[in-house]
Enzyme design. Structure first.
Site, PDB file in Angstrom:
ATOM      1  N   HIS A 118      -4.446   1.107  -0.067  1.00 29.69           N
ATOM      2  CA  HIS A 118      -3.589   2.065   0.849  1.00 29.69           C
ATOM      3  C   HIS A 118      -4.192   2.951   1.497  1.00 29.69           C
ATOM      4  O   HIS A 118      -3.379   3.248   2.747  1.00 29.69           O
ATOM      5  CB  HIS A 118      -3.388   3.242  -0.830  1.00 29.69           C
ATOM      6  CG  HIS A 118      -2.632   2.728  -1.594  1.00 29.69           C
ATOM      7  ND1 HIS A 118      -3.353   2.065  -2.605  1.00 29.69           N
ATOM      8  CD2 HIS A 118      -0.807   2.665  -1.930  1.00 29.69           C
ATOM      9  CE1 HIS A 118      -2.296   1.538  -3.243  1.00 29.69           C
ATOM     10  NE2 HIS A 118      -0.729   2.522  -2.702  1.00 29.69           N
ATOM     11  N   GLU A 151       1.535  -4.375  -7.353  1.00 27.02           N
ATOM     12  CA  GLU A 151       0.377  -4.244  -7.434  1.00 27.02           C
ATOM     13  C   GLU A 151      -0.504  -4.210  -8.799  1.00 27.02           C
ATOM     14  O   GLU A 151      -1.320  -4.504  -8.560  1.00 27.02           O
ATOM     15  CB  GLU A 151       0.327  -2.734  -6.818  1.00 27.02           C
ATOM     16  CG  GLU A 151      -0.228  -2.658  -5.552  1.00 27.02           C
ATOM     17  CD  GLU A 151       0.280  -1.339  -5.110  1.00 27.02           C
ATOM     18  OE1 GLU A 151       0.598  -0.707  -3.253  1.00 27.02           O
ATOM     19  OE2 GLU A 151       0.629   0.354  -5.288  1.00 27.02           O
TER      20      GLU A 151
END
Length: 226
Positions: free
Chosen positions: A171, A138
């Site tokens: 997410h 990420e």
């Protein structure tokens, strides 16, 4: 791979690699849950390793504007800001959750975190994906690659807003601003030192602390708000 890849090419390859890893669990769907978790963990660690390799192999040519203009580039600042960033990120998370609670009246709870903990309880191996593989990927994608691709056209602050928004959306947790402000904070750490390792330390450390805390609460039979 040649050593003269530009930041644009490396960023695009990194994002493509992340997409392949992100959807890799679908490849294991025909198999048992244990194989799905083990396979997903393997692809997360492999993806993170490949991104690190790409970064190291091309760091002489693939340089972002952030890395060129950073002031606090020493290893000391990387470690200090990375480690302190673990706790600052957790404070930011708590503050934003508190604001959400004050506005909506709903107790703070992350479905994404609860799902991850459930998987870890079923197969502890998955902790490697959540505390190491996932955060590393990420940071390379949402901080270095996305900001590296867009900063030349938009400037750092707009790039950070774009990357933090996408970081939150990916997410799929329903707490947009919680993940947005955490992502923005990680972007600031990256900007201050010009080293992606700074935000990686903070992100991996924060995920590790959250997982440990959740596991302690679970095994202590302390019920959290739903």
């Amino acid at each position: 791979m040649p050593n003269n890849f530009s930041i644009k090419k490396i960023s695009l390859v990194t994002i493509l690699l992340y997409g392949l890893v992100f959807f890799s669990p679908f490849l294991f769907k025909p198999f048992s849950p244990a194989i799905i978790i083990a396979g997903t963990t393997f692809t997360y660690i492999l993806g993170a390793g490949l991104m690190i390799w790409l970064y190291i192999k091309n760091r002489g040519s693939a340089i972002t504007v952030v890395e060129k203009e950073a002031k606090l580039t020493s290893l000391v600042f990387t470690l200090l800001l990375g480690i302190s960033g673990i706790f600052i990120a957790m404070i930011i998370q708590a503050i934003v959750f508190s604001i959400e609670t004050a506005i909506t009246g709903v107790e703070p709870s992350s479905q994404n975190t609860q799902n991850i903990i459930a998987v870890i309880l079923a197969n502890p191996l998955f902790i490697l994906a959540t505390t190491i593989g996932g955060p590393i990927m990420e940071e390379f994608v949402f901080r270095r690659s996305l900001i590296g691709l867009t900063e030349t056209y938009t400037g750092f602050w707009i790039s950070a807003i774009i990357s933090s928004s996408l970081f939150s959306v990916i997410h799929q947790d329903g707490h947009f601003f919680v993940y947005f402000f955490m992502g923005f904070f990680f972007a600031l750490l990256y900007k201050m030192t010009g080293r992606i390792w700074t935000s990686i330390i903070a992100h991996c450390g924060m995920n590790t602390m959250v997982v440990i805390a959740q596991l302690v609460l679970h095994y202590a039979n302390i019920e959290l708000p739903k």
